[in-house]
Design a protein around this motif. Structure first.
Motif, PDB file in Angstrom:
ATOM      1  N   GLU A   1       8.197  -0.299  -5.365  1.00 54.51           N
ATOM      2  CA  GLU A   1       8.310  -1.721  -5.672  1.00 54.51           C
ATOM      3  C   GLU A   1       8.550  -2.561  -4.418  1.00 54.51           C
ATOM      4  O   GLU A   1       7.958  -3.628  -4.267  1.00 54.51           O
ATOM      5  CB  GLU A   1       9.394  -1.968  -6.717  1.00 54.51           C
ATOM      6  N   THR A   2       9.389  -2.102  -3.511  1.00 54.26           N
ATOM      7  CA  THR A   2       9.663  -2.852  -2.278  1.00 54.26           C
ATOM      8  C   THR A   2       8.407  -2.951  -1.416  1.00 54.26           C
ATOM      9  O   THR A   2       8.088  -4.019  -0.896  1.00 54.26           O
ATOM     10  CB  THR A   2      10.795  -2.174  -1.476  1.00 54.26           C
ATOM     11  N   ILE A   3       7.689  -1.841  -1.285  1.00 54.58           N
ATOM     12  CA  ILE A   3       6.458  -1.855  -0.490  1.00 54.58           C
ATOM     13  C   ILE A   3       5.434  -2.776  -1.139  1.00 54.58           C
ATOM     14  O   ILE A   3       4.756  -3.550  -0.456  1.00 54.58           O
ATOM     15  CB  ILE A   3       5.884  -0.431  -0.337  1.00 54.58           C
ATOM     16  N   SER A   4       5.330  -2.720  -2.447  1.00 59.92           N
ATOM     17  CA  SER A   4       4.389  -3.585  -3.167  1.00 59.92           C
ATOM     18  C   SER A   4       4.709  -5.065  -2.915  1.00 59.92           C
ATOM     19  O   SER A   4       3.808  -5.875  -2.690  1.00 59.92           O
ATOM     20  CB  SER A   4       4.448  -3.277  -4.662  1.00 59.92           C
ATOM     21  N   GLU A   5       5.992  -5.411  -2.925  1.00 56.28           N
ATOM     22  CA  GLU A   5       6.398  -6.795  -2.660  1.00 56.28           C
ATOM     23  C   GLU A   5       6.020  -7.209  -1.242  1.00 56.28           C
ATOM     24  O   GLU A   5       5.540  -8.328  -1.017  1.00 56.28           O
ATOM     25  CB  GLU A   5       7.899  -6.951  -2.863  1.00 56.28           C
ATOM     26  N   LYS A   6       6.233  -6.318  -0.271  1.00 54.93           N
ATOM     27  CA  LYS A   6       5.872  -6.621   1.116  1.00 54.93           C
ATOM     28  C   LYS A   6       4.368  -6.843   1.244  1.00 54.93           C
ATOM     29  O   LYS A   6       3.929  -7.754   1.948  1.00 54.93           O
ATOM     30  CB  LYS A   6       6.301  -5.487   2.054  1.00 54.93           C
ATOM     31  N   GLN A   7       3.594  -6.006   0.576  1.00 56.07           N
ATOM     32  CA  GLN A   7       2.140  -6.139   0.639  1.00 56.07           C
ATOM     33  C   GLN A   7       1.709  -7.489   0.053  1.00 56.07           C
ATOM     34  O   GLN A   7       0.845  -8.160   0.618  1.00 56.07           O
ATOM     35  CB  GLN A   7       1.458  -5.000  -0.119  1.00 56.07           C
ATOM     36  N   THR A   8       2.313  -7.879  -1.034  1.00 56.60           N
ATOM     37  CA  THR A   8       1.986  -9.174  -1.648  1.00 56.60           C
ATOM     38  C   THR A   8       2.311 -10.312  -0.692  1.00 56.60           C
ATOM     39  O   THR A   8       1.518 -11.236  -0.528  1.00 56.60           O
ATOM     40  CB  THR A   8       2.750  -9.340  -2.975  1.00 56.60           C
ATOM     41  N   LEU A   9       3.460 -10.242  -0.039  1.00 57.40           N
ATOM     42  CA  LEU A   9       3.837 -11.270   0.936  1.00 57.40           C
ATOM     43  C   LEU A   9       2.884 -11.300   2.127  1.00 57.40           C
ATOM     44  O   LEU A   9       2.653 -12.352   2.718  1.00 57.40           O
ATOM     45  CB  LEU A   9       5.270 -11.057   1.419  1.00 57.40           C
ATOM     46  N   ASN A  10       2.313 -10.140   2.476  1.00 59.93           N
ATOM     47  CA  ASN A  10       1.346 -10.056   3.576  1.00 59.93           C
ATOM     48  C   ASN A  10      -0.049 -10.507   3.149  1.00 59.93           C
ATOM     49  O   ASN A  10      -0.958 -10.560   3.962  1.00 59.93           O
ATOM     50  CB  ASN A  10       1.246  -8.618   4.102  1.00 59.93           C
ATOM     51  N   GLY A  11      -0.225 -10.796   1.854  1.00 61.59           N
ATOM     52  CA  GLY A  11      -1.531 -11.202   1.364  1.00 61.59           C
ATOM     53  C   GLY A  11      -2.494 -10.042   1.217  1.00 61.59           C
ATOM     54  O   GLY A  11      -3.703 -10.202   1.376  1.00 61.59           O
ATOM     55  N   THR A  12      -1.945  -8.872   0.911  1.00 64.71           N
ATOM     56  CA  THR A  12      -2.771  -7.684   0.721  1.00 64.71           C
ATOM     57  C   THR A  12      -2.415  -7.002  -0.599  1.00 64.71           C
ATOM     58  O   THR A  12      -1.389  -7.296  -1.204  1.00 64.71           O
ATOM     59  CB  THR A  12      -2.587  -6.678   1.883  1.00 64.71           C
ATOM     60  N   SER A  13      -3.269  -6.074  -1.003  1.00 64.54           N
ATOM     61  CA  SER A  13      -3.078  -5.373  -2.274  1.00 64.54           C
ATOM     62  C   SER A  13      -2.349  -4.053  -2.080  1.00 64.54           C
ATOM     63  O   SER A  13      -2.419  -3.445  -1.014  1.00 64.54           O
ATOM     64  CB  SER A  13      -4.446  -5.071  -2.906  1.00 64.54           C
ATOM     65  N   PHE A  14      -1.710  -3.615  -3.150  1.00 61.60           N
ATOM     66  CA  PHE A  14      -1.036  -2.323  -3.179  1.00 61.60           C
ATOM     67  C   PHE A  14      -1.309  -1.711  -4.545  1.00 61.60           C
ATOM     68  O   PHE A  14      -0.856  -2.221  -5.564  1.00 61.60           O
ATOM     69  CB  PHE A  14       0.466  -2.498  -2.959  1.00 61.60           C
ATOM     70  N   VAL A  15      -2.094  -0.633  -4.565  1.00 68.31           N
ATOM     71  CA  VAL A  15      -2.515  -0.013  -5.818  1.00 68.31           C
ATOM     72  C   VAL A  15      -2.168   1.472  -5.774  1.00 68.31           C
ATOM     73  O   VAL A  15      -2.375   2.137  -4.758  1.00 68.31           O
ATOM     74  CB  VAL A  15      -4.035  -0.187  -6.048  1.00 68.31           C
ATOM     75  N   ILE A  16      -1.670   1.985  -6.885  1.00 71.45           N
ATOM     76  CA  ILE A  16      -1.319   3.396  -7.001  1.00 71.45           C
ATOM     77  C   ILE A  16      -2.274   4.051  -7.999  1.00 71.45           C
ATOM     78  O   ILE A  16      -2.522   3.510  -9.078  1.00 71.45           O
ATOM     79  CB  ILE A  16       0.127   3.572  -7.493  1.00 71.45           C
ATOM     80  N   ILE A  17      -2.783   5.223  -7.633  1.00 66.64           N
ATOM     81  CA  ILE A  17      -3.627   5.993  -8.552  1.00 66.64           C
ATOM     82  C   ILE A  17      -2.760   7.079  -9.186  1.00 66.64           C
ATOM     83  O   ILE A  17      -2.204   7.922  -8.486  1.00 66.64           O
ATOM     84  CB  ILE A  17      -4.806   6.655  -7.817  1.00 66.64           C
ATOM     85  N   ASN A  18      -2.659   7.035 -10.508  1.00 70.78           N
ATOM     86  CA  ASN A  18      -1.946   8.057 -11.251  1.00 70.78           C
ATOM     87  C   ASN A  18      -2.288   7.904 -12.721  1.00 70.78           C
ATOM     88  O   ASN A  18      -2.059   6.844 -13.293  1.00 70.78           O
ATOM     89  CB  ASN A  18      -0.438   7.965 -11.033  1.00 70.78           C
ATOM     90  N   ALA A  19      -2.816   8.940 -13.323  1.00 64.04           N
ATOM     91  CA  ALA A  19      -3.218   8.885 -14.734  1.00 64.04           C
ATOM     92  C   ALA A  19      -2.202   9.539 -15.658  1.00 64.04           C
ATOM     93  O   ALA A  19      -2.392   9.565 -16.870  1.00 64.04           O
ATOM     94  CB  ALA A  19      -4.574   9.557 -14.906  1.00 64.04           C
ATOM     95  N   ARG A  20      -1.125  10.044 -15.101  1.00 69.22           N
ATOM     96  CA  ARG A  20      -0.147  10.793 -15.898  1.00 69.22           C
ATOM     97  C   ARG A  20       0.645   9.915 -16.857  1.00 69.22           C
ATOM     98  O   ARG A  20       1.000  10.328 -17.947  1.00 69.22           O
ATOM     99  CB  ARG A  20       0.802  11.520 -14.961  1.00 69.22           C
ATOM    100  N   TYR A  21       0.944   8.698 -16.437  1.00 71.68           N
ATOM    101  CA  TYR A  21       1.798   7.826 -17.240  1.00 71.68           C
ATOM    102  C   TYR A  21       1.027   6.631 -17.779  1.00 71.68           C
ATOM    103  O   TYR A  21       0.102   6.136 -17.150  1.00 71.68           O
ATOM    104  CB  TYR A  21       2.987   7.325 -16.409  1.00 71.68           C
ATOM    105  N   ASN A  22       1.469   6.157 -18.924  1.00 77.24           N
ATOM    106  CA  ASN A  22       0.924   4.962 -19.533  1.00 77.24           C
ATOM    107  C   ASN A  22       1.432   3.753 -18.753  1.00 77.24           C
ATOM    108  O   ASN A  22       2.592   3.712 -18.342  1.00 77.24           O
ATOM    109  CB  ASN A  22       1.387   4.901 -21.000  1.00 77.24           C
TER     110      ASN A  22
END
Length: 110
Positions: free
Chosen positions: A57-78
């Motif tokens: 979550e912290t890294i995702s917030e930093k990426q948003t502030l930098n104007g970039t995307s942060f996406v995680i690939i994982n099909a295990r969880y809904n």
């Protein structure tokens, strides 16, 4: 940990022999190498718990502030089980699609 960079995004792939905590430590240590890139974290083959997602979550917030995307690939969880602040998709193609949609949204100033 492996980094695969191209002109649109950087894919971060954990070493399957490492523990999740080792991956997290290495991810943070190397963050400056890709902090201004769109980042895709490929956890499709990683044993991860629901609680482990919170560390992103912290890294995702930093990426948003930098104007970039942060996406995680994982099909295990809904998606409903995961933190709302994270973008988690089940496949690599969907991760690329999310990065492209985020870029279009930023280009349109939404």
């Amino acid at each position: 940990m492996t980094l695969e960079k191209n002109d649109k995004y950087t894919v971060v792939i954990p070493n399957l022999k490492s523990s999740f905590s080792e991956f997290h430590k290495e991810l943070l240590e190397n963050y400056t190498k890709y902090s201004y890139d769109n980042v895709i974290i490929d956890l499709s083959k990683t044993d991860i718990t629901l609680n482990d997602f919170e560390i992103f979550e912290t890294i995702s917030e930093k990426q948003t502030l930098n104007g970039t995307s942060f996406v995680i690939i994982n099909a295990r969880y809904n998606v409903d089980e995961l933190p709302e602040t994270l973008i988690v998709v089940p496949s690599f193609q969907e991760a690329i699609d999310m990065v492209e949609m985020d870029e279009m949204t930023r280009d349109l100033d939404f």
